[in-house]
Each structure stands twice: as C-alpha cells, then as structure tokens.
Design a protein around this motif. Structure first.
Motif, PDB file in Angstrom:
ATOM      1  N   LEU A  49       0.470  -1.137  -0.004  1.00 16.60           N
ATOM      2  CA  LEU A  49       0.101  -0.019  -0.253  1.00 16.60           C
ATOM      3  C   LEU A  49       1.043   1.076   0.321  1.00 16.60           C
ATOM      4  CD1 LEU A  49      -2.736  -1.042   2.915  1.00 16.60           C
ATOM      5  CD2 LEU A  49      -2.921  -0.944  -0.294  1.00 16.60           C
ATOM      6  N   TRP A  50       2.108   0.709  -0.639  1.00 14.59           N
ATOM      7  CA  TRP A  50       3.130   2.360  -0.043  1.00 14.59           C
ATOM      8  C   TRP A  50       2.641   3.561  -1.270  1.00 14.59           C
ATOM      9  CZ3 TRP A  50       4.598   4.456  -5.419  1.00 14.59           C
ATOM     10  CH2 TRP A  50       3.969   3.483  -6.078  1.00 14.59           C
ATOM     11  N   TRP A  51       1.558   2.865  -2.295  1.00 14.77           N
ATOM     12  CA  TRP A  51       1.375   3.932  -3.271  1.00 14.77           C
ATOM     13  C   TRP A  51       0.050   4.628  -2.178  1.00 14.77           C
ATOM     14  CZ3 TRP A  51      -3.828   3.952  -5.080  1.00 14.77           C
ATOM     15  CH2 TRP A  51      -4.283   2.749  -4.817  1.00 14.77           C
ATOM     16  N   VAL A  52      -0.881   4.260  -1.655  1.00 18.05           N
ATOM     17  CA  VAL A  52      -1.977   4.955  -1.015  1.00 18.05           C
ATOM     18  C   VAL A  52      -1.590   5.375   0.152  1.00 18.05           C
ATOM     19  CG1 VAL A  52      -3.979   4.286   0.424  1.00 18.05           C
ATOM     20  CG2 VAL A  52      -3.279   3.004  -1.460  1.00 18.05           C
ATOM     21  N   ARG A  54       1.559   7.300  -0.003  1.00 16.14           N
ATOM     22  CA  ARG A  54       1.980   8.149  -0.386  1.00 16.14           C
ATOM     23  C   ARG A  54       1.109   8.948  -0.850  1.00 16.14           C
ATOM     24  NH1 ARG A  54       6.729   7.061  -4.277  1.00 16.14           N
ATOM     25  NH2 ARG A  54       7.772   6.218  -2.552  1.00 16.14           N
ATOM     26  N   LYS A  55       0.393   8.345  -1.471  1.00 15.96           N
ATOM     27  CA  LYS A  55      -1.094   9.829  -2.193  1.00 15.96           C
ATOM     28  C   LYS A  55      -1.701   9.699  -0.611  1.00 15.96           C
ATOM     29  CE  LYS A  55      -4.151  11.056  -4.874  1.00 15.96           C
ATOM     30  NZ  LYS A  55      -3.962  12.290  -5.773  1.00 15.96           N
ATOM     31  N   MET A  56      -1.413   9.501   0.320  1.00 18.76           N
ATOM     32  CA  MET A  56      -2.676  10.516   1.321  1.00 18.76           C
ATOM     33  C   MET A  56      -2.033  11.386   2.329  1.00 18.76           C
ATOM     34  SD  MET A  56      -4.682   7.141   3.503  1.00 18.76           S
ATOM     35  CE  MET A  56      -5.163   8.296   4.484  1.00 18.76           C
ATOM     36  N   ALA A  57      -0.152  11.316   2.268  1.00 16.56           N
ATOM     37  CA  ALA A  57       0.165  12.116   2.573  1.00 16.56           C
ATOM     38  C   ALA A  57       1.107  13.466   1.736  1.00 16.56           C
ATOM     39  CB  ALA A  57       1.683  11.683   2.629  1.00 16.56           C
ATOM     40  N   ARG A  58       0.862  13.274   0.292  1.00 17.69           N
ATOM     41  CA  ARG A  58       0.317  14.127  -0.760  1.00 17.69           C
ATOM     42  C   ARG A  58      -0.803  14.904  -0.056  1.00 17.69           C
ATOM     43  NH1 ARG A  58       1.837  10.706  -4.798  1.00 17.69           N
ATOM     44  NH2 ARG A  58      -0.265  10.701  -5.372  1.00 17.69           N
ATOM     45  N   GLU A  59      -2.091  14.698   0.351  1.00 15.00           N
ATOM     46  CA  GLU A  59      -3.088  15.401  -0.135  1.00 15.00           C
ATOM     47  C   GLU A  59      -2.993  15.311   1.961  1.00 15.00           C
ATOM     48  OE1 GLU A  59      -5.180  15.876  -2.266  1.00 15.00           O
ATOM     49  OE2 GLU A  59      -3.548  15.092  -4.325  1.00 15.00           O
ATOM     50  N   GLY A  60      -2.707  15.834   2.490  1.00 15.04           N
ATOM     51  CA  GLY A  60      -2.869  15.993   4.009  1.00 15.04           C
ATOM     52  C   GLY A  60      -3.333  14.525   4.499  1.00 15.04           C
ATOM     53  N   LEU A  61      -3.880  13.613   4.074  1.00 16.14           N
ATOM     54  CA  LEU A  61      -4.972  13.117   5.228  1.00 16.14           C
ATOM     55  C   LEU A  61      -4.649  12.112   6.111  1.00 16.14           C
ATOM     56  CD1 LEU A  61      -6.399  11.871   1.035  1.00 16.14           C
ATOM     57  CD2 LEU A  61      -7.671  13.739   3.456  1.00 16.14           C
ATOM     58  N   ALA A  62      -5.054  11.964   6.562  1.00 15.79           N
ATOM     59  CA  ALA A  62      -4.642  11.023   8.017  1.00 15.79           C
ATOM     60  C   ALA A  62      -5.649   9.529   8.635  1.00 15.79           C
ATOM     61  CB  ALA A  62      -3.958  11.240   9.064  1.00 15.79           C
TER      62      ALA A  62
END
Length: 140
Positions: A49-52, A54-62
């Motif tokens: 799930l590395w890409w998920v 990374r995407k969440m980190a880019r979007e500022g989601l947790a």
C-alpha cells in the motif's frame, strides 16, 4: 487504452505493442518527473500500500480509527487549554472536547476503545492558573 487483447495473441507481445504504439504517438513525452530518479524509500521493506500512503501524505490526509483520532484531539485540546490566553478560553476548549468524549463513551464506534474520560474542567483550570503563575511569577 480501451482496446482489448485479441484472442490468440500472447499477452506480453500485445502489451509490448501497446507501449510501442503509445511511444510512437508521443504519449510518454513531457510526463511529470520524466528523467528524474524515483524517490528513495527510507524503509526498504516492501509495502503493497506504499502508493496509497504516499498519496494520502501528499493530500494531507490521515486515517485513524475514530477513538484514536479523538484521543489525539483530546490530548491536543488539553495542551491548548493549558496554553490558552484566558481562563474563559481554557474552559471552552475543555468543555468542547468533553462533549465529544462523552458522545464516544456512550456511542462507541467500531475499533479500539477510547480509553479516556472527560476532563475535570476545574482541575484543568487550576493547572492552567498554576502554569501561568510559574511562567509570570506570583505577582502576575
């Protein structure tokens, strides 16, 4: 790429042809990050799930379970109450988070238990006053 693989054509050669055709049309030119190395991973273990992440980190989601998110919010609220500029604001911060804590205590969501009880507002305000006295001295 909406075209389907024709029957009887080996999958690998069909994919290779699709890539060659796209290259010939210039569809791979001027892509973001073209010619740059892939970002180095700090942790070398594979995570599917590395890409998920990374995407969440880019979007500022947790994504935390609701109880853990509220536990974090309650700890942040307590720190904010201690740092509040006035007793009224400190009380308001603690009272607001206590409402959320009580709601979760009586309507627990799925996941780990909250493990928190509402703060004693008077106790927090006493500590707020003590912290103010320690910082500014007894004559403040």
């Amino acid at each position: 790429m909406t075209e389907r693989k024709p029957p009887g054509v080996p999958f690998e050669s069909w994919v290779d042809k699709q890539i060659r055709d796209a290259q010939a049309r210039g569809e791979f030119e001027r892509l973001p990050g073209a010619g740059e190395p892939l970002p180095a991973e700090v942790d070398s273990t594979y995570d599917e799930l590395w890409w998920v992440k990374r995407k969440m980190a880019r979007e500022g989601l947790a994504v935390l379970p609701p109880a853990l998110a509220l536990r974090k919010e309650a700890e942040d609220a307590l720190a904010a109450a201690y740092a509040a500029p006035s007793e009224r604001i400190a009380r308001k911060i603690v009272e607001d988070v206590n409402v959320k804590i009580r709601d979760m205590m009586f309507k627990p969501p799925p996941g780990p238990p909250l493990g928190k009880k509402p703060y004693d507002v008077e106790e927090v305000v006493r500590e707020w006053r003590r912290l103010r006295t320690d910082v500014r001295g007894p004559e403040a």
